[in-house]
Design a protein around this motif. Structure first.
Motif, PDB file in Angstrom:
ATOM      1  N   GLY A 155       0.832  -1.197   0.000  1.00 28.04           N
ATOM      2  CA  GLY A 155       0.000   0.000   0.000  1.00 28.04           C
ATOM      3  C   GLY A 155       0.866   1.246   0.000  1.00 28.04           C
ATOM      4  N   ILE A 156       0.549   2.209  -0.866  1.00 23.74           N
ATOM      5  CA  ILE A 156       1.348   3.427  -1.015  1.00 23.74           C
ATOM      6  C   ILE A 156       0.463   4.629  -0.719  1.00 23.74           C
ATOM      7  N   LEU A 157       0.830   5.383   0.322  1.00 24.01           N
ATOM      8  CA  LEU A 157       0.101   6.583   0.706  1.00 24.01           C
ATOM      9  C   LEU A 157       0.990   7.791   0.466  1.00 24.01           C
ATOM     10  N   THR A 210       6.518   6.755  -8.976  1.00 24.34           N
ATOM     11  CA  THR A 210       7.842   6.134  -9.087  1.00 24.34           C
ATOM     12  C   THR A 210       7.973   4.953  -8.127  1.00 24.34           C
ATOM     13  N   ILE A 211       7.432   5.095  -6.918  1.00 23.30           N
ATOM     14  CA  ILE A 211       7.502   4.007  -5.944  1.00 23.30           C
ATOM     15  C   ILE A 211       6.742   2.787  -6.452  1.00 23.30           C
ATOM     16  N   ALA A 212       5.547   2.996  -6.997  1.00 22.39           N
ATOM     17  CA  ALA A 212       4.753   1.880  -7.503  1.00 22.39           C
ATOM     18  C   ALA A 212       5.488   1.150  -8.623  1.00 22.39           C
ATOM     19  N   THR A 213       6.190   1.889  -9.468  1.00 25.13           N
ATOM     20  CA  THR A 213       6.934   1.270 -10.561  1.00 25.13           C
ATOM     21  C   THR A 213       8.067   0.403 -10.025  1.00 25.13           C
ATOM     22  N   LEU A 214       8.779   0.891  -9.018  1.00 19.05           N
ATOM     23  CA  LEU A 214       9.853   0.098  -8.418  1.00 19.05           C
ATOM     24  C   LEU A 214       9.301  -1.126  -7.703  1.00 19.05           C
ATOM     25  N   VAL A 215       8.163  -0.992  -7.056  1.00 22.09           N
ATOM     26  CA  VAL A 215       7.529  -2.123  -6.369  1.00 22.09           C
ATOM     27  C   VAL A 215       7.252  -3.249  -7.366  1.00 22.09           C
ATOM     28  N   LYS A 216       6.763  -2.904  -8.544  1.00 25.14           N
ATOM     29  CA  LYS A 216       6.493  -3.916  -9.572  1.00 25.14           C
ATOM     30  C   LYS A 216       7.774  -4.614  -9.995  1.00 25.14           C
ATOM     31  N   GLN A 217       8.887  -3.876 -10.046  1.00 24.31           N
ATOM     32  CA  GLN A 217      10.159  -4.480 -10.429  1.00 24.31           C
ATOM     33  C   GLN A 217      10.601  -5.551  -9.436  1.00 24.31           C
ATOM     34  N   ALA A 218      10.131  -5.464  -8.207  1.00 24.02           N
ATOM     35  CA  ALA A 218      10.472  -6.452  -7.184  1.00 24.02           C
ATOM     36  C   ALA A 218       9.430  -7.558  -7.103  1.00 24.02           C
ATOM     37  N   SER A 219       8.612  -7.702  -8.153  1.00 24.58           N
ATOM     38  CA  SER A 219       7.565  -8.730  -8.233  1.00 24.58           C
ATOM     39  C   SER A 219       6.506  -8.576  -7.150  1.00 24.58           C
ATOM     40  N   VAL A 265      16.205   5.317  -0.990  1.00 26.92           N
ATOM     41  CA  VAL A 265      15.714   4.451   0.086  1.00 26.92           C
ATOM     42  C   VAL A 265      15.015   3.217  -0.487  1.00 26.92           C
ATOM     43  N   MET A 266      14.276   3.397  -1.576  1.00 28.47           N
ATOM     44  CA  MET A 266      13.631   2.257  -2.214  1.00 28.47           C
ATOM     45  C   MET A 266      14.673   1.238  -2.666  1.00 28.47           C
ATOM     46  N   HIS A 267      15.723   1.700  -3.347  1.00 24.87           N
ATOM     47  CA  HIS A 267      16.734   0.775  -3.856  1.00 24.87           C
ATOM     48  C   HIS A 267      17.525   0.120  -2.727  1.00 24.87           C
ATOM     49  N   VAL A 268      17.926   0.896  -1.731  1.00 23.54           N
ATOM     50  CA  VAL A 268      18.838   0.399  -0.700  1.00 23.54           C
ATOM     51  C   VAL A 268      18.122  -0.452   0.341  1.00 23.54           C
ATOM     52  N   LEU A 269      16.904  -0.093   0.710  1.00 23.52           N
ATOM     53  CA  LEU A 269      16.239  -0.748   1.837  1.00 23.52           C
ATOM     54  C   LEU A 269      14.943  -1.474   1.472  1.00 23.52           C
ATOM     55  N   ILE A 270      14.083  -0.837   0.684  1.00 27.88           N
ATOM     56  CA  ILE A 270      12.730  -1.376   0.539  1.00 27.88           C
ATOM     57  C   ILE A 270      12.650  -2.489  -0.498  1.00 27.88           C
ATOM     58  N   LEU A 271      13.337  -2.361  -1.631  1.00 27.60           N
ATOM     59  CA  LEU A 271      13.318  -3.458  -2.594  1.00 27.60           C
ATOM     60  C   LEU A 271      13.926  -4.728  -2.002  1.00 27.60           C
ATOM     61  N   PRO A 272      15.044  -4.650  -1.253  1.00 24.22           N
ATOM     62  CA  PRO A 272      15.505  -5.862  -0.561  1.00 24.22           C
ATOM     63  C   PRO A 272      14.477  -6.403   0.437  1.00 24.22           C
TER      64      PRO A 272
END
Length: 413
Positions: A186-188, A213-222, A314-321
């Motif tokens: 969920g993205i607020l 942009t966050i939603a697009t990165l989330v999709k990249q992480a399946s 932060v998305m790349h370093v912490l959240i996608l992992p």
């Protein structure tokens, strides 16, 4: 209770908190939708694969002893007594001094243990074949059970399914797999200054860039993103939106409201949720220091910086992992899995000790040399710095910078 200042922890400490969240449950998924997902349990083969010894090449099935020492200048000679059909099981026993013509995928007859490629042979008559190369036992042969053994683990739990794993599953007859469920995210977007993308901004207003942009990165992480729109900066609106997002998702990301001042509103909202705790008020990361981590039940809730470059880092370093970790990827936080390139730094870059600094990098390709890494400097609210960059260079927290002409690792993002 919030105090209006950050309590900074290291990236490693922040990652340890993220790793404490359990992986998600499993679900059965069709093979065509399995790529990028993580296997929930060991995949046990019901039979050997290949089922029998098979040729990898077009050529001749031989016993390796019969062509031992054969070369172009000192060839050997065998009699070709049969041609093997690819769809049939051979019913011959190849005697010494003989060979059999075979196609790629064909089954080897008894008495043969190797295949010599057709380009290393020459027909000398009706049946005599000149062998211009020696082969070892098993050469050019896919041996029985070489890919998988009956009753054995073909793929262990935790395997990330790639196209090659899909191929093995198909070969073994698995048209469905038990995989870790994809995280629902969920993205607020929070902020009184935000407007929707299709609206025209007045002075003081900005379009909602981060949730896109966050939603697009989330999709990249399946993972599966759901955007909940723009939430105004008041406690009741945030509480209502966060409560709904937590109920419907496995992780919630709040974009904005994490810096000093408005940060307290995000903190208060997280702490107001039932069975909640605040785990971190900041991380020694630049950009990205004002990142918040909370727990509601067993679900992570994260407050991201409002500045777009900070949020993306932060998305790349912490959240996608974290998203890969929730899907059961055992190497989710392993830096070695990042797509990296070596490059020569084009200029000195200073950094403040005590924080891990991520510098945006533009690569300049050069003939037969490592590319030049040009730092792309700029304010964290500008998209330009990320658009012009090919990747990120990390400066360790105990360093004061990195020097020009140094060979460094570039994380391609």
């Amino acid at each position: 209770m919030s105090h209006g200042f950050f309590t900074i922890i290291s990236r490693a400490e922040f990652e340890a908190l993220l790793k404490s969240f359990p992986q998600l449950s499993a679900e059965t998924v069709g093979l065509s939708r399995a790529s990028g997902r993580v296997l929930a349990s060991d995949l046990i083969s019901a039979h050997d694969w290949p089922l029998q010894d098979r040729s990898c090449m077009d050529g001749y099935a031989v016993n390796a002893r019969d062509v031992f020492g054969s070369t172009e200048t000192n060839p050997g000679y065998l009699e070709c007594t049969s041609t093997l059909s690819i769809e049939e099981i051979p019913d011959i026993d190849l005697p010494p001094g003989e060979c059999a013509r075979i196609s790629t995928g064909g089954l080897l007859p008894d008495g043969a243990d190797a295949v010599i490629m057709v380009e290393h042979t020459q027909e000398m008559g009706d049946t005599t074949i000149e062998m211009r190369k020696s082969v070892a036992p098993g050469e050019n042969v896919m041996q029985r059970g070489e890919d998988a053994r009956e009753g054995k683990v073909a793929l262990p739990a935790g395997t990330v399914i790639r196209p090659q794993e899909v191929g093995l599953c198909a070969a073994l007859g698995f048209d469905e797999l038990k995989l870790i469920r994809r995280p629902r995210v969920g993205i607020l977007s929070t902020g009184d200054e935000l407007i929707e993308v299709g609206e025209t901004p007045r002075p003081g207003q900005v379009r909602d860039v981060n949730s896109q942009t966050i939603a697009t990165l989330v999709k990249q992480a399946s993972a599966i993103p759901t955007r909940y729109g723009i939430i105004k900066d008041d406690l009741e609106s945030l509480k209502a939106a966060l409560s709904k997002a937590i109920e419907e998702n496995d992780i919630v990301l709040l974009s904005g409201g994490s810096s000093i001042g408005v940060r307290d509103l995000t903190v208060q909202t997280v702490e107001a949720m039932p069975d909640s705790s605040l785990l971190a008020h900041g991380v020694a990361l630049s950009p990205g220091k004002p990142t918040i981590l909370g727990r509601v039940g067993d679900k992570p809730v994260m407050g991201l910086p409002g500045q777009v470059t900070s949020a993306l880092v932060v998305m790349h370093v912490l959240i996608l992992p974290l998203l890969r970790h929730l899907q059961g990827d055992p190497r989710a936080f392993d830096p070695s899995r990042r797509p990296m390139r070596k490059a020569i730094l084009a200029r000195n870059v200073a950094s403040k000790p005590g924080r891990e600094d991520y510098i945006r990098i533009r690569l300049e390709e050069r003939d037969e040399e490592p590319p030049l890494a040009h730092p792309v400097l700029g304010k964290s609210g500008l998209l330009r710095t990320m658009i012009q960059a090919n990747g990120l260079a990390a400066i360790p927290a105990d360093a004061e910078g990195i020097y020009a002409d140094q060979l460094i690792d570039i994380w391609i993002v």
